[in-house]
Design an enzyme around this catalytic site. Structure first.
Site, PDB file in Angstrom:
ATOM      1  N   THR A   1       0.665  -1.078  -0.422  1.00 47.33           N
ATOM      2  CA  THR A   1       0.288  -0.040   0.157  1.00 47.33           C
ATOM      3  C   THR A   1       1.133   1.538   0.074  1.00 47.33           C
ATOM      4  OG1 THR A   1      -1.955  -1.692   0.847  1.00 47.33           O
ATOM      5  CG2 THR A   1      -1.646   1.713   1.389  1.00 47.33           C
TER       6      THR A   1
ATOM      7  N   CYS B   1     -17.410  -5.125   3.923  1.00 43.05           N
ATOM      8  CA  CYS B   1     -17.863  -5.166   4.553  1.00 43.05           C
ATOM      9  C   CYS B   1     -18.205  -3.990   5.230  1.00 43.05           C
ATOM     10  CB  CYS B   1     -19.076  -6.391   5.864  1.00 43.05           C
ATOM     11  SG  CYS B   1     -19.776  -6.716   7.431  1.00 43.05           S
TER      12      CYS B   1
ATOM     13  N   THR C   1      13.638   5.022  10.385  1.00 42.83           N
ATOM     14  CA  THR C   1      14.705   4.342  10.799  1.00 42.83           C
ATOM     15  C   THR C   1      14.271   2.753  10.112  1.00 42.83           C
ATOM     16  OG1 THR C   1      15.864   5.245  12.557  1.00 42.83           O
ATOM     17  CG2 THR C   1      16.086   2.892  11.860  1.00 42.83           C
TER      18      THR C   1
ATOM     19  N   GLN D   1       0.669  -9.434  -6.745  1.00 46.60           N
ATOM     20  CA  GLN D   1       0.447 -11.045  -6.199  1.00 46.60           C
ATOM     21  C   GLN D   1       0.689 -11.382  -8.062  1.00 46.60           C
ATOM     22  OE1 GLN D   1      -2.469 -12.163  -4.603  1.00 46.60           O
ATOM     23  NE2 GLN D   1      -2.678 -10.396  -4.152  1.00 46.60           N
TER      24      GLN D   1
END
Length: 391
Positions: A72, A328, A236, A178
């Site tokens: 991400t 959800c 770091t 992936q």
């Protein structure tokens, strides 16, 4: 009997990576930015891991690998790091089936005045290169197309898309989270400027990722601080976790020739065993597909709605872990934006499931999983009812 078939969500950390992390934690725990011996030992570990990750994707210069906290952050650094080079809004192209780590930064740029084009996909989830060609504009500065889609498994024609982008003079980024470790990636051959990786998708620890940055490409860092990672990712470095990432990358590269073909065989075995199940409709491209990935949506009878989450829960009760496409939020089930983008209706987009295989998956696991899934579907959506509706 416990069977884990959600390897696209995360993979178990392999023992070699755990052993490497333990050694670093007990013997090489210094700050790699420090100039003394303790720092030097940690810095050596860090650079060894950088070379291991670079080798996995055949990046010529290990310095092109910038370590992050995960895929991400790598995606965000690619998108926002390019965008912040410009004092005025420009044009960004992504696909309509990107991971949220790309889709959300794109929405933020839109709020900042950027123009964002989301390329459509066909029913298999594939981008047409002609659509990319038509979408390019004089102010297009970046194109980001996912390499292997995590929910439906489709592989994009990355080489063709990259060539089109490069001929236009824009930068090309791909989220290869992936794909890496499952299919060969050669950055000396592919026209890719930026590429995102994740440790925990290749049996390394969670909490580490990387962004490949082609030499000569400039990014603006997201974080201000001490200037670690070539001044592109301050903070770091998590040396033990990165070391685990490195050994996982090295072993993935060594095992790929045999493991990929094994996974393809198991994946095709699963598709074959479920081919005659009327309640299951395969999603994604069956040929140009991640080697470990099978996905479906649930076809219910009129008035019958069975969500992917329901199937996940039922399979979990049987000791089998799989994934669902819909999400959800606050107790309300939302349809999968990926399946919606592929042209499926809301009911189908609520019922997507995926079964993703890994190093521990066996033929016996596949056979038992197929048997259990059929039993669950027959109980929730009886075949007789299904056939009577279709006739």
């Amino acid at each position: 009997m416990q069977i884990y078939l959600d390897y696209s969500a995360t993979t178990p950390t392999r023992l070699e990576a755990i052993a490497t992390m333990q050694a670093v934690l007990t013997q090489q725990w210094g700050n790699p930015s420090s100039l003394h011996e303790w720092g030097g030992r940690a810095a050596t570990v860090l650079e060894q891991a950088r070379m291991q990750v670079a080798s996995l994707v055949n990046a010529r210069n290990a310095e092109s690998i910038i370590f992050t906290s995960g895929g991400t952050e790598a995606d965000n650094l690619a998108i926002m790091g390019v965008a912040q080079r410009y004092s005025s809004p420009q044009h960004l192209i992504i696909s309509s089936i990107e991971h949220s780590a790309i889709a959300e930064p794109a929405r933020l740029l839109e709020r900042w005045g950027w123009q964002v084009t989301r390329l459509p996909v066909d029913g298999n989830g594939c981008v047409n290169p002609d659509c990319l060609q038509a979408a390019l504009q004089p102010n297009t500065v970046l194109v980001s197309i996912v390499y292997g889609q995590s929910e439906v498994g489709t592989l994009q024609p990355i080489e063709t898309l990259g060539k089109i982008t490069r001929s236009h003079g824009a930068l090309f980024h791909t989220d290869a989270v992936q794909v890496a470790g499952r299919l060969p990636i050669d950055l000396q051959e592919l026209p890719i400027d930026l590429l995102s990786l994740s440790s925990h998708k290749i049996y390394g620890p969670q909490g580490a990722g990387a962004l490949y940055i082609r030499p000569g490409v400039e990014l603006v860092p997201l974080l201000g601080g001490g200037g670690q990672e070539s001044k592109l990712r301050s903070g770091t470095q998590a040396v033990p976790i990165i070391a685990g990432f490195g050994i996982a990358a090295e072993l993935a590269a060594q095992e790929m020739p045999t493991e990929t073909s094994r996974l393809v065989s198991l994946r095709d075995r699963l598709f074959a065993q479920l081919a005659d199940v009327p309640q299951l409709i395969p999603t994604g491209d069956r040929q140009s597909r991640l080697p470990h990935h099978a996905s479906f949506y649930i076809k219910g009878a009129d008035g019958e709605k069975v969500s992917g989450k329901t199937i996940v829960r039922q399979m979990n009760l049987a000791g089998i872990g799989i994934g669902a496409g819909s999400a959800c939020h606050s107790g309300k089930l939302s349809p999968s934006p990926i399946l919606l983008a592929m042209g499926y209706d809301k009911a189908a987009a609520l019922s997507g499931i995926r079964l993703t295989l890994g190093r521990e998956t066996t033929a016996a696991d596949i056979d038992w999983t197929a048997t259990v899934l059929k039993q669950i579907l027959d109980r929730l959506i009886p075949v007789k009812l299904q056939l009577s509706v279709n006739s």
